[in-house]
Write a protein that holds these residues in place. Sequence first.
Motif, PDB file in Angstrom:
ATOM      1  N   VAL A  10     -17.801  32.656  16.249  1.00 45.99           N
ATOM      2  CA  VAL A  10     -16.470  32.216  15.829  1.00 45.99           C
ATOM      3  C   VAL A  10     -16.450  30.695  15.745  1.00 45.99           C
ATOM      4  N   PHE A  11     -16.005  30.186  14.604  1.00 48.46           N
ATOM      5  CA  PHE A  11     -15.679  28.768  14.494  1.00 48.46           C
ATOM      6  C   PHE A  11     -14.179  28.691  14.711  1.00 48.46           C
ATOM      7  N   ALA A  12     -13.772  28.261  15.900  1.00 48.80           N
ATOM      8  CA  ALA A  12     -12.373  28.330  16.329  1.00 48.80           C
ATOM      9  C   ALA A  12     -11.627  27.063  15.953  1.00 48.80           C
ATOM     10  N   ALA A  48      -9.659  36.748  20.816  1.00 51.56           N
ATOM     11  CA  ALA A  48      -9.124  37.751  19.889  1.00 51.56           C
ATOM     12  C   ALA A  48     -10.041  37.929  18.677  1.00 51.56           C
ATOM     13  N   VAL A  49     -10.579  36.840  18.177  1.00 53.41           N
ATOM     14  CA  VAL A  49     -11.465  36.930  17.008  1.00 53.41           C
ATOM     15  C   VAL A  49     -12.767  37.631  17.391  1.00 53.41           C
ATOM     16  N   THR A  99     -19.223  30.469  20.236  1.00 52.25           N
ATOM     17  CA  THR A  99     -17.984  29.864  19.733  1.00 52.25           C
ATOM     18  C   THR A  99     -18.161  28.357  19.604  1.00 52.25           C
ATOM     19  N   ASP A 100     -17.825  27.846  18.437  1.00 50.02           N
ATOM     20  CA  ASP A 100     -17.761  26.401  18.227  1.00 50.02           C
ATOM     21  C   ASP A 100     -16.314  26.015  17.989  1.00 50.02           C
ATOM     22  N   PRO A 124     -23.132  23.559  17.169  1.00 49.76           N
ATOM     23  CA  PRO A 124     -24.291  23.841  18.023  1.00 49.76           C
ATOM     24  C   PRO A 124     -24.374  25.308  18.439  1.00 49.76           C
ATOM     25  N   GLN A 125     -23.235  25.955  18.625  1.00 47.32           N
ATOM     26  CA  GLN A 125     -23.258  27.368  19.017  1.00 47.32           C
ATOM     27  C   GLN A 125     -23.712  28.257  17.859  1.00 47.32           C
TER      28      GLN A 125
END
Length: 130
Positions: A25-27, A35-36, A57-58, A69-70
């Motif tokens: 997920v790119f949050a 949730a994603v 997650t990034d 990086p993630q």
Amino acid sequence: MRRSIFEDALAAVKPGRPIKVSTYVFAGRGTDPDAVHALLAEHARDRGWVVHRARFTDEPTDGPLPARPQFNLACRHAGSGFVDGVLAIDRGAMPTTDEAYEAYLRWLHRHYAFIAFLQPAIGGTPWTDR
């Protein structure tokens, strides 16, 4: 290109072995990463895939290009054989430049891994392919 890499990676999986994925997920601002990740995991399970416990997650950072990086770790996780692929919401979660995105796809292809996006099918439920 992503589609053919996806198909090649799936063809390399031994018959009868479940497809394993990690979620990425790119949050962006206002995004609930938990949730994603849950939505992606539901989609994966609906496809019959196994979701690996590792999730990535990034979050946006200041600078000219968003650092991910993630995402890099998620791809290394897949390329190392821990999972078969990385499941994300859409292209917007990927590196911003086409060249960088293509380089990741080519690297994953050499390691028999893939990137997949949440793509609800028309007909049936929104999370299953019909």
